[in-house]
Design a protein around this motif. Structure first.
Motif, PDB file in Angstrom:
ATOM      1  N   MET A 375       0.839  -1.193   0.000  1.00 17.40           N
ATOM      2  CA  MET A 375       0.000   0.000   0.000  1.00 17.40           C
ATOM      3  C   MET A 375       0.875   1.244   0.000  1.00 17.40           C
ATOM      4  N   HIS A 376       0.560   2.169  -0.885  1.00 17.21           N
ATOM      5  CA  HIS A 376       1.223   3.474  -0.968  1.00 17.21           C
ATOM      6  C   HIS A 376       2.686   3.433  -1.439  1.00 17.21           C
ATOM      7  N   VAL A 377       3.417   2.387  -1.024  1.00 21.07           N
ATOM      8  CA  VAL A 377       4.863   2.407  -1.289  1.00 21.07           C
ATOM      9  C   VAL A 377       5.169   2.293  -2.778  1.00 21.07           C
ATOM     10  N   LEU A 378       4.556   1.280  -3.426  1.00 22.49           N
ATOM     11  CA  LEU A 378       4.760   1.154  -4.863  1.00 22.49           C
ATOM     12  C   LEU A 378       3.868   2.198  -5.531  1.00 22.49           C
ATOM     13  N   SER A 379       4.489   3.236  -6.076  1.00 17.46           N
ATOM     14  CA  SER A 379       3.755   4.328  -6.718  1.00 17.46           C
ATOM     15  C   SER A 379       4.656   4.971  -7.753  1.00 17.46           C
ATOM     16  N   ASN A 380       4.190   6.092  -8.304  1.00 11.63           N
ATOM     17  CA  ASN A 380       4.906   6.647  -9.451  1.00 11.63           C
ATOM     18  C   ASN A 380       6.239   7.309  -9.107  1.00 11.63           C
ATOM     19  N   TRP A 381       6.622   7.342  -7.831  1.00 10.60           N
ATOM     20  CA  TRP A 381       7.954   7.873  -7.507  1.00 10.60           C
ATOM     21  C   TRP A 381       9.047   6.888  -7.916  1.00 10.60           C
ATOM     22  N   ILE A 382       8.678   5.628  -8.081  1.00  9.95           N
ATOM     23  CA  ILE A 382       9.674   4.618  -8.473  1.00  9.95           C
ATOM     24  C   ILE A 382       9.883   4.708  -9.986  1.00  9.95           C
ATOM     25  N   PRO A 383      11.122   4.886 -10.437  1.00 13.18           N
ATOM     26  CA  PRO A 383      11.390   4.946 -11.883  1.00 13.18           C
ATOM     27  C   PRO A 383      10.806   3.717 -12.600  1.00 13.18           C
ATOM     28  N   ASP A 384      10.229   3.945 -13.779  1.00 15.30           N
ATOM     29  CA  ASP A 384       9.500   2.891 -14.487  1.00 15.30           C
ATOM     30  C   ASP A 384      10.282   1.589 -14.621  1.00 15.30           C
ATOM     31  N   ALA A 385      11.538   1.715 -15.048  1.00  9.87           N
ATOM     32  CA  ALA A 385      12.322   0.496 -15.301  1.00  9.87           C
ATOM     33  C   ALA A 385      12.492  -0.289 -14.004  1.00  9.87           C
ATOM     34  N   MET A 386      12.762   0.429 -12.911  1.00  9.40           N
ATOM     35  CA  MET A 386      12.954  -0.233 -11.626  1.00  9.40           C
ATOM     36  C   MET A 386      11.648  -0.875 -11.163  1.00  9.40           C
ATOM     37  N   LEU A 387      10.540  -0.168 -11.375  1.00 12.06           N
ATOM     38  CA  LEU A 387       9.234  -0.703 -10.964  1.00 12.06           C
ATOM     39  C   LEU A 387       8.941  -2.007 -11.696  1.00 12.06           C
ATOM     40  N   GLU A 388       9.293  -2.043 -12.980  1.00  8.50           N
ATOM     41  CA  GLU A 388       9.022  -3.266 -13.740  1.00  8.50           C
ATOM     42  C   GLU A 388       9.810  -4.450 -13.176  1.00  8.50           C
ATOM     43  N   PHE A 389      11.065  -4.193 -12.797  1.00  8.60           N
ATOM     44  CA  PHE A 389      11.858  -5.255 -12.164  1.00  8.60           C
ATOM     45  C   PHE A 389      11.202  -5.700 -10.855  1.00  8.60           C
ATOM     46  N   THR A 390      10.712  -4.728 -10.083  1.00  3.37           N
ATOM     47  CA  THR A 390      10.056  -5.044  -8.809  1.00  3.37           C
ATOM     48  C   THR A 390       8.823  -5.916  -9.047  1.00  3.37           C
ATOM     49  N   LEU A 391       8.021  -5.543 -10.053  1.00 11.75           N
ATOM     50  CA  LEU A 391       6.802  -6.305 -10.336  1.00 11.75           C
ATOM     51  C   LEU A 391       7.131  -7.732 -10.784  1.00 11.75           C
ATOM     52  N   TYR A 392       8.169  -7.853 -11.596  1.00  7.83           N
ATOM     53  CA  TYR A 392       8.592  -9.198 -12.011  1.00  7.83           C
ATOM     54  C   TYR A 392       9.054 -10.019 -10.803  1.00  7.83           C
ATOM     55  N   ASP A 393       9.691  -9.334  -9.835  1.00  3.97           N
ATOM     56  CA  ASP A 393      10.185 -10.029  -8.652  1.00  3.97           C
ATOM     57  C   ASP A 393       9.015 -10.516  -7.795  1.00  3.97           C
ATOM     58  N   ILE A 394       7.972  -9.683  -7.711  1.00  2.06           N
ATOM     59  CA  ILE A 394       6.766 -10.081  -6.977  1.00  2.06           C
ATOM     60  C   ILE A 394       6.123 -11.278  -7.667  1.00  2.06           C
ATOM     61  N   TYR A 395       6.035 -11.210  -8.988  1.00  2.00           N
ATOM     62  CA  TYR A 395       5.504 -12.319  -9.780  1.00  2.00           C
ATOM     63  C   TYR A 395       6.310 -13.594  -9.499  1.00  2.00           C
ATOM     64  N   ARG A 396       7.626 -13.421  -9.415  1.00  2.00           N
ATOM     65  CA  ARG A 396       8.523 -14.560  -9.193  1.00  2.00           C
ATOM     66  C   ARG A 396       8.230 -15.274  -7.872  1.00  2.00           C
ATOM     67  N   VAL A 397       8.105 -14.498  -6.773  1.00  2.00           N
ATOM     68  CA  VAL A 397       7.960 -15.142  -5.462  1.00  2.00           C
ATOM     69  C   VAL A 397       6.545 -15.672  -5.215  1.00  2.00           C
ATOM     70  N   LEU A 398       5.553 -15.166  -5.956  1.00  2.00           N
ATOM     71  CA  LEU A 398       4.191 -15.674  -5.788  1.00  2.00           C
ATOM     72  C   LEU A 398       4.081 -17.076  -6.362  1.00  2.00           C
ATOM     73  N   ARG A 399       3.323 -17.916  -5.676  1.00  2.00           N
ATOM     74  CA  ARG A 399       3.069 -19.250  -6.235  1.00  2.00           C
ATOM     75  C   ARG A 399       2.021 -19.114  -7.332  1.00  2.00           C
ATOM     76  N   PRO A 400       1.902 -20.101  -8.229  1.00  2.00           N
ATOM     77  CA  PRO A 400       0.837 -20.033  -9.229  1.00  2.00           C
ATOM     78  C   PRO A 400      -0.512 -19.899  -8.518  1.00  2.00           C
ATOM     79  N   GLY A 401      -1.320 -18.974  -8.974  1.00  2.00           N
ATOM     80  CA  GLY A 401      -2.605 -18.714  -8.331  1.00  2.00           C
ATOM     81  C   GLY A 401      -2.480 -17.766  -7.141  1.00  2.00           C
ATOM     82  N   GLY A 402      -1.247 -17.340  -6.831  1.00  2.00           N
ATOM     83  CA  GLY A 402      -1.026 -16.411  -5.715  1.00  2.00           C
ATOM     84  C   GLY A 402      -1.570 -15.025  -6.041  1.00  2.00           C
ATOM     85  N   LEU A 403      -1.877 -14.256  -4.975  1.00  2.00           N
ATOM     86  CA  LEU A 403      -2.519 -12.949  -5.157  1.00  2.00           C
ATOM     87  C   LEU A 403      -1.545 -11.797  -4.943  1.00  2.00           C
ATOM     88  N   PHE A 404      -1.646 -10.801  -5.795  1.00  2.00           N
ATOM     89  CA  PHE A 404      -0.901  -9.557  -5.603  1.00  2.00           C
ATOM     90  C   PHE A 404      -1.923  -8.441  -5.425  1.00  2.00           C
TER      91      PHE A 404
END
Ligand SMILES: *[C@@H]1O[C@H](CO)[C@@H](O)[C@H](O)[C@H]1NC(C)=O
Ligand SMILES: *[C@@H]1O[C@H](CO)[C@@H](O)[C@H](O)[C@H]1NC(C)=O
Ligand SMILES: *[C@@H]1O[C@H](CO)[C@@H](O)[C@H](O)[C@H]1NC(C)=O
Ligand SMILES: *[C@@H]1O[C@H](CO)[C@@H](O)[C@H](O)[C@H]1NC(C)=O
Length: 460
Positions: A375-404
């Motif tokens: 909440m609040h932390v991931l927002s537009n202050w994070i440079p786009d390229a870095m945010l995309e890496f972060t989102l991929y990392d979240i995708y990585r640690v989630l199990r299939p069917g996991g919720l973000f």
């Protein structure tokens, strides 16, 4: 600046032998071609014609002398000319072969040269860092403690590690090596003694990229008159004792002060988070069908009991984890201590806090977590390229069917559809729920928006 100059120098070094070889090759070619031409001209089928056209006198001589020759000598002459031709052809072929092999050789040499140059550039850069910061070969201002902490250590003989190396190197963030003065300062303490109280300094160093920080051989100061924590589950909703932490780096010197901060003008990170009887008490309990989702509504999206473990990125004072704990879900809360002792506060509630920034790779294995919330932390202050890496990392640690659960992501109206919707699609999340709304106060004038989303990692 230094490394740029190095690069230029290296490029020049790399170009020089290349040009030189090319030049030599050209000369070689020229010499060979000239020789070939000579051979061809003087043994080729129209050599006599050529000679004939150059000087008429020889031509006349030639024609005049013809009838004087008998056929046998003529045949012999022809035969020898033919043999010469065959010979010169084989010479040409041989030369061509030589030329081809020389060509190959030069090519091979060039390839080797350039790869060596690259290799050399790479290792020399690595070595200079290594020399300067770890080996101490260069006269750097590093202390022995720094070298011990971040240098390599040989494993005992005969011990065969799974890493495939006979030495262990402690991981530290790249920024630790870039900021030598800070590194030396951070590692300045009496071995076995008390660590300096340098939380603010250490955290700034982390944010410069020294993450993880090196380990130290000193004891952090314990709070005076420390008392045992409040037993669980009461601990989840009570203000921790002031004596549970050291207040030194903060402007507030008590939890009451932190709770009152919500009434103080000025910006503080997570300003009203410490008041557990205030807004925190009702967070995520009610679903307004718009940006505010309820925890129970989110958990109901999955079969009962299948959301068991997860992560809250930048979780403030830990209330999300507390509410999940009450529902038998274990949440790890990451937080920095910006403007307040967030990590200590979360831990006092009996919840797990992790002191990492949003820059770092999540310390979880892939396909392991049932839910990730932020909440609040991931927002537009994070440079786009870095945010995309972060989102991929979240995708990585989630199990299939996991919720973000992306909770109140702040951005401008134009960024919403142009940047963030395509980015989330690109990473591959499936939208289970999506709500966007203009920010209430000054948002309308400035086109400031929030969106909340419940995303799912696909099963396959
Ligand atoms: C040409 O010379 C080769 C050997 O030098 C010989 O075998 C051949 O018979 C000769 N041909 C004529 C037409 O003289
Ligand atoms: C030299 O190389 C060319 C192509 O690279 C090839 O066509 C030719 O047959 C080669 N000649 C010899 C004598 O190997
Ligand atoms: C949590 O687990 C405990 C013990 O297994 C159980 O008694 C309790 O009902 C559970 N609470 C919820 C909200 O599921
Ligand atoms: C984004 O796109 C959606 C669907 O195309 C549209 O309804 C919405 O108004 C857009 N939002 C903004 C802020 O432009």
């Amino acid at each position: 600046m230094g490394s740029g100059a190095d690069e230029d120098y290296a490029k020049k070094q790399a170009n020089h032998p290349h040009n030189n070889s090319k030049f030599k090759l050209k000369i070689l070619l020229l010499v060979i071609l000239t020789n070939l031409l000579t051979i061809y001209v003087f043994t080729g089928p129209f050599s006599s014609n050529l000679v004939g056209y150059t000087t008429t006198t020889t031509s006349i001589d030639h024609h005049l002398s013809l009838p004087l020759w008998n056929s046998a000598t003529m045949l012999n002459e022809l035969n020898s000319t033919k043999m010469e031709l065959v010979a010169s052809h084989s010479i040409i072929l041989e030369l061509q072969q030589q030329l081809n092999s020389t060509n190959l050789l030069v090519q091979a040499m060039l390839i080797e040269l350039t790869t060596r140059q690259h290799h050399h550039q790479g290792t020399s850069r690595k070595l200079s860092l290594f020399d300067k910061f770890i080996r101490g070969d260069l006269s750097s201002g590093l202390t022995d403690e720094v070298r011990l902490a971040i240098g390599s250590h040989k494993l005992p003989l005969g011990y065969s590690p799974r890493s495939g190396s006979d030495e262990v190197i402690t991981p530290v963030g790249a920024g630790c090596l870039k900021f030598q003065d800070e590194l030396v300062q951070y590692m300045a303490y009496e071995v076995g003694g008390e660590c300096p109280i340098d939380d603010v300094f250490a955290q700034r160093f982390m944010l410069k990229g020294c993450e993880p920080l090196p380990r130290r051989r000193c004891h952090p100061k314990s709070p005076v008159n420390y008392i045992e924590p409040t037993p669980f589950p009461e601990s989840l909703w009570v203000k921790p004792p002031d004596a549970s932490i050291i207040w030194d780096p903060y402007t507030c010197k008590s939890y009451d002060c932190l709770v009152d901060r919500k009434n103080v003008p000025g910006f503080f990170d997570c300003k009203d988070c410490f008041d557990l009887q205030g807004r925190e008490k009702s967070r995520w309990l009610f679903d307004n069908g718009r940006l505010d989702y309820g925890i129970d509504q989110v958990l109901k999206m999955k079969p009962g009991g299948t959301i068991r473990i997860g992560l809250d990125i930048g979780g403030g004072s830990g209330t999300f984890a507390a509410r999940m704990r009450e529902r038998n879900v274990t949440i790890v809360t990451t937080s920095m201590n910006l403007d307040g002792p967030f990590n200590s506060f979360i831990a006092s509630r009996g919840l797990i806090s992790m002191h990492v920034s949003v820059s770092q790779r999540l310390p979880f294995f892939e396909n392991t977590l049932d839910i990730v919330h932020s909440m609040h932390v991931l927002s537009n202050w994070i440079p786009d390229a870095m945010l995309e890496f972060t989102l991929y990392d979240i995708y990585r640690v989630l199990r299939p069917g996991g919720l973000f659960w992306l909770d109140h992501f702040f951005c401008l109206g134009s960024q919403l559809n142009e940047t963030y919707v395509p980015m989330l699609d690109r990473v591959g999340f499936k939208k289970l729920r999506w709500n966007a709304g203009m920010k209430l106060d000054r948002g309308i004038k400035k086109n400031e928006w929030y969106f909340s989303a419940l995303l799912e990692k696909p099963m396959t």
